[in-house]
Design an enzyme around this catalytic site. Structure first.
Site, PDB file in Angstrom:
ATOM      1  N   ILE A  60      -6.515 -19.850  50.156  1.00 54.92           N
ATOM      2  CA  ILE A  60      -7.879 -19.592  49.711  1.00 54.92           C
ATOM      3  C   ILE A  60      -7.811 -19.882  48.202  1.00 54.92           C
ATOM      4  CG2 ILE A  60      -7.334 -17.149  49.490  1.00 54.92           C
ATOM      5  CD1 ILE A  60      -9.966 -16.347  50.383  1.00 54.92           C
ATOM      6  N   SER A  61      -8.748 -20.663  47.680  1.00 56.73           N
ATOM      7  CA  SER A  61      -8.657 -21.100  46.288  1.00 56.73           C
ATOM      8  C   SER A  61      -8.870 -19.961  45.304  1.00 56.73           C
ATOM      9  CB  SER A  61      -9.713 -22.175  46.000  1.00 56.73           C
ATOM     10  OG  SER A  61      -9.520 -23.285  46.830  1.00 56.73           O
ATOM     11  N   GLN A  62      -8.514 -20.244  44.057  1.00 53.22           N
ATOM     12  CA  GLN A  62      -8.769 -19.327  42.948  1.00 53.22           C
ATOM     13  C   GLN A  62     -10.271 -18.984  42.910  1.00 53.22           C
ATOM     14  OE1 GLN A  62      -8.592 -21.400  39.269  1.00 53.22           O
ATOM     15  NE2 GLN A  62      -7.931 -19.626  38.094  1.00 53.22           N
TER      16      GLN A  62
END
Ligand code: SAH
Length: 214
Positions: A60-62
């Site tokens: 899951i991205s930043q």
């Protein structure tokens, strides 16, 4: 459910501090608790300023990266959105919290399986989900007002541009396997307007219009 102190701090320091100005986007991040979308062992780092593992080699991205993508979409209530690479469902949930009708495609069934229950916990309408190669889009459900791709593509997939409505917007990380740039492509009257911004690193989109499996 009201946002915890830690979630509020994530939104204030990372998103507001990182230049996100849309109240709708900031509000969605407060409503959709990132902790619900990461595996139990990663929960104490749920508000960490970086990507997090969601298992099966995916991330899951930043938060700031996700917020920049969602802000670039310019999503409005009632619009129809497709996400390619739905993973844990976090991005889809943010879009649903902003009042969009959401569709998601995910390659790994085990990841997508937990999405509906997470939506129920937040109290937002469940998404339409499909398991398979999203690099070809979802022709039967098209056109879409907004399409977001959460995995890296060699180039913006033509099939996805085709499936945009007039005035529709596609946000997609495209470039090399290990480094990409964020593209925002708007379709208008048969032509497209493209803006290229932030360098970024996403896991590869595996599929026909994507990269080959390792
Ligand atoms: N947006 C997600 C995170 C995505 S990580 C979230 O909020 O949790 C990227 C996801 O893209 C991974 O789950 C991966 O399995 C998926 N993916 C890779 N290639 C794909 C393809 N061709 N079609 C659909 N999903 C794909």
């Amino acid at each position: 459910m009201s946002a915890t102190v830690d979630l509020k701090r994530m939104v204030r320091e990372q998103l507001l501090g990182g230049g996100i100005r849309s109240r709708k986007v900031l509000g969605a991040f407060l409503r959709v608790d990132r902790a619900l979308f990461v595996p139990p062992e990663a929960r104490r780092r749920a508000y960490h300023d970086g990507p997090l593992s969601i298992g099966l080699g995916q991330t899951i991205s930043q938060p700031l990266m996700v917020a920049e993508m969602v802000e670039a979409l310019g999503l409005r209530r009632g619009q129809k959105l497709l996400e390619v690479g739905a993973g844990s469902g976090y991005v889809l949930a943010l879009a649903a919290a902003m009042g969009a009708t959401v569709y998601g495609i995910e390659r790994i069934e085990e990841l997508a399986a937990s999405i509906p229950a997470r939506f129920d916990l937040i109290g937002i309408p469940r998404p339409s989900l499909r398991i398979g190669d999203g690099s070809l889009g979802w022709p039967d459900a098209s056109p879409f007002d907004r399409i977001i791709v959460s995995a890296a593509c060699p180039e913006p997939p033509p099939a996805l541009i085709e499936q945009l409505s007039d005035g529709g917007v596609l946000v997609v990380p495209a470039g090399g396997r290990h480094l990409q740039r964020l593209y925002r492509i708007q379709k208008r009257g048969g032509t497209t307007i493209t803006a290229v911004s932030t360098p970024c690193v996403f896991v590869p989109l595996i599929g026909k219009n994507g990269f080959a499996e390792d």
